[in-house]
Design a protein around this motif. Sequence first.
Motif, mmCIF file in Angstrom:
data_model
loop_
_atom_site.group_PDB
_atom_site.id
_atom_site.type_symbol
_atom_site.label_atom_id
_atom_site.label_comp_id
_atom_site.label_asym_id
_atom_site.label_seq_id
_atom_site.Cartn_x
_atom_site.Cartn_y
_atom_site.Cartn_z
ATOM 1 N N ALA A 191 14.980 9.145 -4.449
ATOM 2 C CA ALA A 191 13.871 8.393 -3.858
ATOM 3 C C ALA A 191 12.572 9.180 -3.909
ATOM 4 C CB ALA A 191 14.203 8.031 -2.412
ATOM 5 N N VAL A 192 11.497 8.489 -4.282
ATOM 6 C CA VAL A 192 10.161 9.095 -4.353
ATOM 7 C C VAL A 192 9.182 8.155 -3.657
ATOM 8 C CG1 VAL A 192 8.324 9.916 -5.868
ATOM 9 C CG2 VAL A 192 10.709 10.219 -6.549
ATOM 10 N N HIS A 193 8.356 8.697 -2.787
ATOM 11 C CA HIS A 193 7.368 7.874 -2.099
ATOM 12 C C HIS A 193 6.194 7.573 -3.024
ATOM 13 C CE1 HIS A 193 8.553 8.167 2.372
ATOM 14 N NE2 HIS A 193 9.612 8.449 1.630
ATOM 15 N N ALA A 194 5.571 6.411 -2.788
ATOM 16 C CA ALA A 194 4.456 5.958 -3.617
ATOM 17 C C ALA A 194 3.413 5.296 -2.737
ATOM 18 C CB ALA A 194 4.953 4.970 -4.669
ATOM 19 N N SER A 207 11.135 -0.461 -2.320
ATOM 20 C CA SER A 207 10.905 -0.652 -0.890
ATOM 21 C C SER A 207 9.410 -0.601 -0.637
ATOM 22 C CB SER A 207 11.608 0.452 -0.083
ATOM 23 O OG SER A 207 11.251 0.398 1.287
ATOM 24 N N LEU A 208 8.951 -1.349 0.357
ATOM 25 C CA LEU A 208 7.561 -1.276 0.801
ATOM 26 C C LEU A 208 7.517 -1.171 2.317
ATOM 27 C CD1 LEU A 208 5.806 -3.910 -1.494
ATOM 28 C CD2 LEU A 208 5.348 -1.447 -1.453
ATOM 29 N N ALA A 257 0.811 -1.215 0.000
ATOM 30 C CA ALA A 257 0.000 0.000 0.000
ATOM 31 C C ALA A 257 0.846 1.268 0.000
ATOM 32 C CB ALA A 257 -0.914 0.009 1.228
ATOM 33 N N TYR A 258 2.107 1.165 0.454
ATOM 34 C CA TYR A 258 2.952 2.359 0.526
ATOM 35 C C TYR A 258 4.407 1.929 0.418
ATOM 36 C CZ TYR A 258 3.913 7.241 1.538
ATOM 37 O OH TYR A 258 4.298 8.559 1.421
ATOM 38 N N GLY A 259 5.177 2.677 -0.382
ATOM 39 C CA GLY A 259 6.568 2.309 -0.562
ATOM 40 C C GLY A 259 7.399 3.427 -1.136
ATOM 41 N N VAL A 260 8.540 3.053 -1.719
ATOM 42 C CA VAL A 260 9.505 4.018 -2.245
ATOM 43 C C VAL A 260 10.026 3.515 -3.588
ATOM 44 C CG1 VAL A 260 11.746 5.126 -1.882
ATOM 45 C CG2 VAL A 260 10.215 4.777 0.055
ATOM 46 N N VAL A 261 10.124 4.446 -4.528
ATOM 47 C CA VAL A 261 10.760 4.180 -5.820
ATOM 48 C C VAL A 261 12.135 4.843 -5.798
ATOM 49 C CG1 VAL A 261 10.588 4.429 -8.324
ATOM 50 C CG2 VAL A 261 8.500 4.257 -6.932
ATOM 51 N N GLY A 262 13.178 4.100 -6.136
ATOM 52 C CA GLY A 262 14.520 4.673 -6.170
ATOM 53 C C GLY A 262 15.139 4.735 -4.783
ATOM 54 N N ALA A 263 16.285 5.421 -4.709
ATOM 55 C CA ALA A 263 17.020 5.509 -3.442
ATOM 56 C C ALA A 263 17.808 6.805 -3.397
ATOM 57 C CB ALA A 263 17.962 4.323 -3.284
ATOM 58 N N GLY A 264 18.232 7.168 -2.175
ATOM 59 C CA GLY A 264 19.023 8.378 -2.002
ATOM 60 C C GLY A 264 18.269 9.616 -2.444
ATOM 61 N N GLY A 265 18.971 10.510 -3.149
ATOM 62 C CA GLY A 265 18.354 11.748 -3.592
ATOM 63 C C GLY A 265 17.285 11.560 -4.636
ATOM 64 N N THR A 293 10.655 3.711 3.681
ATOM 65 C CA THR A 293 9.719 4.787 4.012
ATOM 66 C C THR A 293 10.134 5.537 5.266
ATOM 67 O OG1 THR A 293 8.319 3.184 5.164
ATOM 68 C CG2 THR A 293 7.760 3.691 2.881
ATOM 69 N N CYS A 294 11.097 4.983 6.021
ATOM 70 C CA CYS A 294 11.497 5.605 7.288
ATOM 71 C C CYS A 294 12.938 6.083 7.334
ATOM 72 C CB CYS A 294 11.279 4.618 8.436
ATOM 73 S SG CYS A 294 9.568 4.106 8.662
ATOM 74 N N VAL A 295 13.825 5.518 6.491
ATOM 75 C CA VAL A 295 15.242 5.841 6.633
ATOM 76 C C VAL A 295 15.961 5.695 5.296
ATOM 77 C CG1 VAL A 295 15.751 3.475 7.356
ATOM 78 C CG2 VAL A 295 17.369 5.292 7.906
ATOM 79 N N ALA A 296 16.899 6.597 5.038
ATOM 80 C CA ALA A 296 17.803 6.489 3.896
ATOM 81 C C ALA A 296 19.107 5.867 4.382
ATOM 82 C CB ALA A 296 18.064 7.857 3.283
ATOM 83 N N ILE A 297 19.498 4.757 3.781
ATOM 84 C CA ILE A 297 20.690 4.016 4.201
ATOM 85 C C ILE A 297 21.752 4.148 3.117
ATOM 86 C CG2 ILE A 297 21.593 1.804 4.977
ATOM 87 C CD1 ILE A 297 18.670 0.961 5.534
#
Length: 247
Positions: A105-108, A130-131, A95-103, A217-221
């Motif tokens: 990254a876009v939430h979806a 990521s989800l 239901a909620y995640g992230v496309v891409g990483a670092g700079g 969705t919570c942290v950039a590693i």
Amino acid sequence: MSDFLFVSAVSSFDIVRERLLASPCMAAGRQPLVLRWNAPSAAQVFNAVMDSRPPQEWVVWVHQDVVLPEGWDTLFARAIAQAELQLGRLSVVGAYGVVGAGGAAVHAGHVLDRGQVLRGPAPLPCLVDSLDELLVAVRSDSGLRMDPALGWDFYATDLVLQAQAAGLQAAAVDAFCEHWSNTPQHPPLPRPTAQRIARSGAAFEAKWQQKLPLTTTCVAIHQRGDVRALAQAMLAPDAQPLDQDAP
């Protein structure tokens, strides 16, 4: 027969009664549901269900504090079908995640999180990297399993990365639901929560070191130790270092 088998780990009977079991979609046993009490990890609960080879097409892991609105199952099934028309066969859907990483990254996704509407700018449906753990569906014949080393954190993103490594696809779809977590949104975090996140994060970073940077969705590693640094920063300013009790 329903396309979905719902699975949830229970740490509080009051919460699961007030949230998940009171959901309009779940009321009066309208959906097949497996509940497990006081498990040591998400993996123990989820993997046992997957290993049982359920007849449903999708196993839906959902937090005990999620509320699914009326007709959510029908809307989710339609969302998956539409996503597969656009993206191809999917093995993991959330239901909620992230496309891409670092700079980049876009939430979806689109959810209500602790009273705040979150609507990521990425157009839905979309493939994700990521989800969020609040709700993630896994195709029952995918062969995917949760990693017990991750405890109660990072396991949904781990499923996405496992899928990608196996040539499978993961996506976020428009599947609005409510999440009423009692984890504080702002510091300070309870020390046991910070310790748990730091431990799971260390295992996740070690496992996927070659894939860094990764953004959840919570942290950039960006490097190993970033999760522990964030968990430490979320404690009270005078707190003892997590390194002393979170190996």
